[in-house]
Each structure stands twice: as structure tokens, then as C-alpha cells.
Design an enzyme around this catalytic site. Structure first.
Site, short mmCIF file in Angstrom:
data_model
loop_
_atom_site.label_atom_id
_atom_site.label_comp_id
_atom_site.label_asym_id
_atom_site.label_seq_id
_atom_site.Cartn_x
_atom_site.Cartn_y
_atom_site.Cartn_z
N ALA A 62 -13.92 28.39 58.44
CA ALA A 62 -13.27 27.10 58.69
C ALA A 62 -11.84 27.10 58.16
O ALA A 62 -10.93 26.53 58.78
CB ALA A 62 -14.08 25.98 58.05
N GLY A 110 -10.06 28.91 60.73
CA GLY A 110 -10.10 28.15 61.99
C GLY A 110 -9.17 26.96 61.99
O GLY A 110 -8.63 26.59 63.04
N ASP A 111 -8.97 26.34 60.84
CA ASP A 111 -8.04 25.22 60.72
C ASP A 111 -6.64 25.65 61.12
O ASP A 111 -5.96 24.97 61.89
CB ASP A 111 -8.07 24.69 59.29
CG ASP A 111 -7.12 23.54 59.06
OD1 ASP A 111 -7.08 22.61 59.89
OD2 ASP A 111 -6.42 23.55 58.03
N VAL A 112 -6.22 26.80 60.63
CA VAL A 112 -4.89 27.32 60.94
C VAL A 112 -4.82 27.73 62.41
O VAL A 112 -3.82 27.46 63.09
CB VAL A 112 -4.56 28.53 60.03
CG1 VAL A 112 -3.27 29.20 60.45
CG2 VAL A 112 -4.52 28.10 58.59
#
Length: 135
Positions: A21, A24-26
């Protein structure tokens, strides 16, 4: 030039969903920014669009949009990501359910990126942005 050295799906599945995560945020933020930066908009407008798509509520909605299209493996990754508990509560301005769903969404995008499945990121992004455009 930045080069992705993917790891195997088996190795990625061994990672903590919160690590996925984090990545994945980036990735989602970068995908959104990349999609809109080529349009003739000022930076303020670009920022507003990005903020509208890169927040817990928007990511939770994006997850619901793509959920019917996920493979069995992706559905399992989403489940693991949603059930992962950070050592902190959801931010005060975010619904805890949306925050959990956004973590699940980010885990999926982190997994797809780190395993080199950029085409799948593109496919899911198209579905999400088409839904946003129609809304």
C-alpha cells in the site's frame, strides 16, 4: 532513466500488504498526475484534480468500480490489504471504512507495480477514469 526490476508474484505475496500500500499510494498518485499533466491546465487545476482522485474516499470508490473486473488473485490481494491494520487510526477527516478500502486499493496497485504488471495498472486506470468522466 528509472528502470523497474520486477519481483515475482510469489515474492510480492510474501510482502506485508501495508508495504504494498505504501508503494501503491505513490504509484496511483503518479498515474493520476501523469494522465492529467499532458492536458493544457494550470498547476492549480492539476492539483485539484489529483486531490479529488487521490484520497481515501475516491480510492474506495475506485476500488468498487474495478472490483467486478478483478481476478481471483487480485481479489485476494484486496482482501489482505483491507484487513491489514496500520498502527494508527484513520485520519479524523476520513471514514474508517473508506480508509481500509483505500489501503486495499493501494495494496493492489503496489502489487501490480512491483511485479511489473504495468499493463494491468493501465487497464484498471482506464476503467476508473471512465467512471469518473461519466459521473
Amino acid at each position: 532513466m528509472l528502470q523497474l526490476t520486477p519481483i515475482s508474484p510469489d515474492e510480492a505475496r510474501q510482502m506485508n500488504p501495508l508495504q504494498l500500500a505504501y508503494l501503491g499510494d505513490v504509484i496511483w498518485s503518479t498515474v493520476v498526475r501523469t494522465r492529467f499533466v499532458c492536458r493544457k491546465m494550470n498547476v492549480h487545476h492539476l492539483h485539484r484534480i489529483t486531490v479529488s482522485l487521490v484520497n481515501a474516499a475516491a480510492q474506495a470508490h475506485a476500488l468498487e468500480t474495478i472490483r467486478p473486473r478483478l481476478t481471483e488473485e487480485e481479489t485476494d490481494l484486496v482482501r489482505r490489504g483491507r484487513n491489514a491494520h496500520a498502527r494508527h487510526p484513520a485520519p479524523k477527516n476520513q471514514d474508517p471504512a473508506d480508509y481500509a478500502d483505500s489501503t486495499a486499493f493501494e495494496s493492489l496497485f503496489g502489487f501490480l507495480y512491483i511485479t511489473g504488471n504495468l499493463q494491468r495498472i493501465d487497464e484498471l486506470t482506464e476503467v476508473i477514469l471512465e467512471e469518473v468522466k461519466d459521473a
